[in-house]
Design an enzyme around this catalytic site. Structure first.
Site, mmCIF file in Angstrom:
data_model
loop_
_atom_site.group_PDB
_atom_site.id
_atom_site.type_symbol
_atom_site.label_atom_id
_atom_site.label_comp_id
_atom_site.label_asym_id
_atom_site.label_seq_id
_atom_site.Cartn_x
_atom_site.Cartn_y
_atom_site.Cartn_z
ATOM 1 N N THR A 172 2.916 18.558 20.747
ATOM 2 C CA THR A 172 2.645 17.325 21.499
ATOM 3 C C THR A 172 3.623 16.263 21.021
ATOM 4 O O THR A 172 4.251 16.399 19.977
ATOM 5 C CB THR A 172 1.227 16.777 21.217
ATOM 6 O OG1 THR A 172 1.177 16.354 19.846
ATOM 7 C CG2 THR A 172 0.158 17.798 21.501
ATOM 8 N N ASP A 173 3.707 15.182 21.772
ATOM 9 C CA ASP A 173 4.370 14.003 21.247
ATOM 10 C C ASP A 173 3.393 13.373 20.242
ATOM 11 O O ASP A 173 2.199 13.719 20.212
ATOM 12 C CB ASP A 173 4.742 13.032 22.384
ATOM 13 C CG ASP A 173 5.822 12.044 21.931
ATOM 14 O OD1 ASP A 173 6.025 11.907 20.705
ATOM 15 O OD2 ASP A 173 6.452 11.409 22.798
#
Ligand code: BGC
Length: 902
Positions: free
Chosen positions: A699-700
């Site tokens: 994920t970011d």
């Protein structure tokens, strides 16, 4: 390092795009008299802002000093001195030091008209430098000082044009800006972009003729921001309808509104001229081959040309842009009169269109509709050298896929409507919506559980050596181990390279005992971000790289980047960024390449290959549709499956298939109802099933997820949905927070209730292990940074107070203490931060002038938090503790030394 900086300089020069060059303005000739205006001659912008711009450099170059050093031209001293004085009295405004507070531009000196008038009596040419920046969490706005010039800048141009016979403008910008200020009195305009630490030298190389300009625009420059088809659906806070569909950038302008273009996509001038001829051509089953000869027809300057191939397909049932890039190649450096011959191979799948409606009767397939196809051999999307043609007798399926990621919202998209005279109008059609049953799709693909065996003594290395299979290895990991493994930790993890973004993989002793190494990831993309102040090479921004149209050179540059990563014990670079330049106001466009997906994909593939060859791994980000920074955690992209496939996902597809990328970072935003980090069709159906991607998805940082099937609101704790979608790693929980489930995620709960199958968690664990075992971290058999650091004491000083209770309450930035209990200690730091949102505040903590640890954290909402930050070995003696704040809004309150006993 020297070689790296040198190559970076060549690339920064070769990415500059010369748009206008009249009256022999460039290159400057020996002993010409030149006056340089604009503060950015000193305050050169090396990059945009945010994580992609934070590279700490040993030195940087600027325009004016670089120009003066050459002693080729006579720089007007009066103007130089006036600026030098003014700039020293008016230092660069970096905002309040907090995240994203730097303004888009700096205040300009109001230049007295007398000074300009005097300068014009001495100097025949004037160069004005205009600078702009934007970045992460900071979009451009359609306002003066941001996308537009300020009144002061406009006045400067007007006055300089009034008094000087020859005027040139250098744009030191992160992105295209409004250009309505251009007038006939301006002879020269060049986009220098932002060229990293060597950028000042590089643009001067072009200006003085050491390098012939050979960059080409990676974006269309329209007359007005309102001309871009995305503008009316950009910048929302909840959702943006991608109504312009596949008609992004020049695909729109060339099809519907060529008159709105000021400078076309692919355009850029040289100091010399070229002739291009087609020597031969032939169509094979799935490729078109064109042999080209390019000749430098000038007689003074050598140079390079970019040959671009655009397809002009029949409209068919689907409707298509009248112009789409399908291939390109840059010549070598050609001396005057010299020629080069090469072959261009155009794969027909790049010419095909994706049918998301079934209009051609081949739904969910890439098709070549029946009719005549033209391939234009050009040096911009406008200027055509020659054309080849072929006919497809009846509609052909190029690739049959199955529907994925279609929207659930009803909306309409544009489509060209041609009348019998070939005149076009904009028509609208309904966008096909989702037909797929996501519940069923996910359910029937749930992998079988691998039976837990407990520790059999197998190490990850044995999987790599082929002694056991991955499943046997994974079977040893308990449910808790698996839950921990999918949580990445950061930022500035004490056990990996200081000041980097994350440590993942072997985040506990137990995981490390299985031979799973701790992997280090750092930003990216244009150099290594190490927030503790360590130096790295800062490269030109992505948009500049794309403007070179030279994939071989970019690959070479990133081989060196890979080496620098390896030397710093960093396994993963968080880049390249490859979102499409959907709108010029996107603050992060500088990190990305272009409005065109083919140019984007080829550039990204070159970066990925280069980093790999250098000894590290690239991460493609942000997957996908991170088209704006405002509301980046919430803004939903509502976009057709066709536009996703042909435009927004295509660059990623190319980088995976041609670059063999093994790491992807999902974007913060939702696409068609599902946040990217929990978007099954994005992360599993398309990425892994249809493209055969074999790597990891992360994920970011501090991303949110919603329900993988039902959608709904997003949270940071719905990690179970992330796993179900096959986004493998949550980035990030705090350092040492994976084991304690500091983020309070719902993994245990979802496994207990059976909502998440263990097989699904094991699948992500296997993805992670496959990835980490291919990194160099496996060879680093000892953890480099987790060993206690030894600190020597200072010269004894009777005034130094003893350390009471092994802890020190911080009152000043420097504190001294006497330590009389030699041993190994864990360092616990208590701090609080009021930084906004997830802004990252940073402080280096030094002991006796040696870095002990870097603390890099987000907002604690003012609450006091205690974290283990380092392990140190202290001898008896006096110590000085220093706090070196890199960015504000962080208070460090207490530092405690907790004894570690074996
Ligand atoms: C950015 C990413 C970056 C990450 C780690 C995020 O805020 O969007 O591009 O890699 O932080 O710094």
């Amino acid at each position: 390092m020297t070689k790296f900086a040198k190559l970076s300089r060549i690339i920064a020069a070769q990415g500059a795009v010369l748009l206008k060059n009249e009256s022999d303005f460039l290159p400057l000739q020996d002993n010409e008299n030149v006056a340089v205006f604009g503060r950015c001659q000193f305050d050169y912008y090396r990059s945009g802002t945010g994580s992609g711009g934070s590279v700490n450099v040993e030195y940087a170059t600027d325009f004016i000093n670089s120009l003066k050093e050459r002693e080729k031209v006579n720089v007007n001293e009066e103007v130089f001195c006036a600026y030098k004085r003014w700039v020293s009295e008016n230092p660069v405004n970096k905002g309040d030091g907090s995240w994203a507070s730097e303004p888009w531009s700096q205040e300009e000196m109001r230049v007295d008209e007398e000074l300009i008038k005097n300068a014009a009596t001495v100097s025949s040419k004037a160069i004005i430098i205009i600078g702009r920046t934007a970045g992460e969490d900071k979009d451009y706005t359609a306002e003066p000082g941001s996308y537009y010039l300020t009144d002061v800048e406009q006045q400067l141009i007007t006055n300089v044009c009034k008094h000087f016979g020859q005027v040139g403008v250098v744009l030191n910008v992160s992105n295209i800006i409004d250009m309505s200020w251009e007038n006939d009195d301006i002879d020269m305009i060049i986009y220098a972009w932002q060229g990293g630490m060597e950028g000042g030298n590089a643009i001067v190389d072009v200006i003085v003729g050491d390098i012939t300009p050979c960059g080409k625009l990676p974006d269309t420059i329209a007359h007005s921001i309102d001309d871009y088809p995305s503008t009316k659906n950009h910048g929302g806070s909840k959702r943006n309808l991608y109504q312009e569909d596949i008609y992004v950038g020049y695909r729109y302008f060339e099809t519907f509104a060529p008159q709105k273009v000021k400078y076309p996509f692919g355009f850029g001038l040289s100091y010399t001229t070229f002739e291009v001829e087609i020597i031969s051509e032939c169509k094979l089953l799935s490729e078109y081959h064109i042999d080209i000869k390019v000749t430098n027809t000038g007689d003074t300057y050598g140079g390079r040309e970019v040959i671009q191939v655009y397809s002009e397909p029949p409209q068919g049932y689907l409707g298509k842009p009248t112009c789409a890039l399908v291939g390109f190649k840059k010549t070598k450096y050609l001396e005057p009169g010299e020629s080069e011959e090469f072959e261009l191979v155009i794969p027909l799948n790049l010419v095909a269109s994706y049918d998301d409606s079934g209009a051609t009767r081949y739904k969910s397939a890439y098709v070549l509709e029946q009719g005549e196809y033209l391939l234009h051999i050009s040096n911009s999307c406008r200027y055509i050298y020659d054309t080849v043609r072929f006919t497809i007798p009846h509609c052909l399926i190029v690739t049959q896929l199955y529907e994925a990621l279609a929207p659930t919202t009803n909306f309409s998209r544009i489509k060209p409507l041609f009348n019998a005279d070939g005149e076009v109008t904009i028509a609208y059609e309904k966008v096909p919506v989702r037909n797929v049953d996501l519940v069923k799709r996910i359910k029937i693909r749930v992998p079988n559980e691998i039976e837990y065996t407990g520790d059999k003594g197998y190490k990850l290395q044995q999987v790599r050596d082929g002694e056991i299979v991955m499943e046997e290895f994974i079977a040893q990991l308990s449910r808790e181990d698996l839950e921990i493994l999918v949580r990445g930790e950061g930022m500035s993890h004490p056990d990996v390279t200081p000041g980097t973004a994350s440590a993942f993989g072997g985040v506990t002793e137990k995981l490390r005992a299985f031979g799973i190494p701790l992997v280090c990831a750092a930003d990216g993309p244009s150099g290594i971000r190490m927030e503790n102040g360590s130096y790295a090479t800062q490269l030109p921004i992505g948009t500049l790289l794309a403007s070179t149209w030279d994939t071989e050179l970019i690959e070479r540059l990133y081989v060196m980047e890979g080496k620098e990563l390896k030397e710093n014990y960093i396994d993963v670079l968080l880049g390249p960024g490859l979102n499409i330049h959907r709108n010029p106001l996107n603050g992060r466009n500088f990190e990305y390449f272009s409005e065109d997906p083919i140019l984007t994909g080829k550039m990204a593939a070159a970066v990925v290959r280069g980093i790999k060859r250098g000894g590290a791994n690239a991460t493609l980000k942000h997957f996908a549709c991170n088209s704006q920074e405002s509301y980046r955690h919430e803004i939903e992209a509502i976009v057709s499956e066709r536009a996703l496939r042909e435009i927004y996902l295509r660059g990623f597809e190319i980088a995976i298939k041609e670059g063999e990328a093994t790491s992807v970072m999902t974007a913060y935003n939702p696409i068609n109802g599902h946040w990217c980090a929990s978007n099954y069709d994005l992360n599993t159906t398309i990425l892994r099933e249809q493209w055969r991607f074999k790597g990891i998805v992360m994920t970011d940082w501090w991303a949110r997820m919603n329900y993988v099937i039902d959608g709904g609101p997003a949270t940071r704790t719905n990690v179970a949905s992330m796993i179900k979608s096959q986004n493998d790693i949550y980035m990030v929980v705090g350092n040492y927070g994976a084991e304690t489930n500091e983020n309070n995620d719902n993994l245990s709960e979802a496994l207990n209730s059976g909502w998440l199958a263990l097989g699904e968690l094991q699948r992500c664990a296997m993805n992670i292990c496959k990835f980490v075992m291919a990194t160099r971290s496996l060879e680093r058999n000892e953890q480099l940074f987790s060993k206690p650091q030894l600190f020597e004491a200072m010269e004894a000083n009777p005034q130094v107070p003893p350390l009471v209770d092994l802890a020190i309450d911080i009152r000043e930035k420097t504190e001294q203490f006497y330590f009389d209990q030699a041993g190994v200690y864990q360092v616990d730091v208590t701090y609080s931060s009021i930084a906004k949102g997830f802004a990252q505040t940073t402080c280096n903590i030094l002991l006796n002038n040696k870095l002990m640890t870097t603390i890099q954290v987000g907002n604690t909402k003012g609450e006091s938090v205690t974290k283990k930050l380092a392990t140190v070995q202290l001898v008896e003696g006096a110590y000085e503790l220093k706090l070196d704040y890199v960015s504000g809004e962080l208070s460090i309150n207490r530092i405690a030394f907790v004894p570690i006993h074996d």
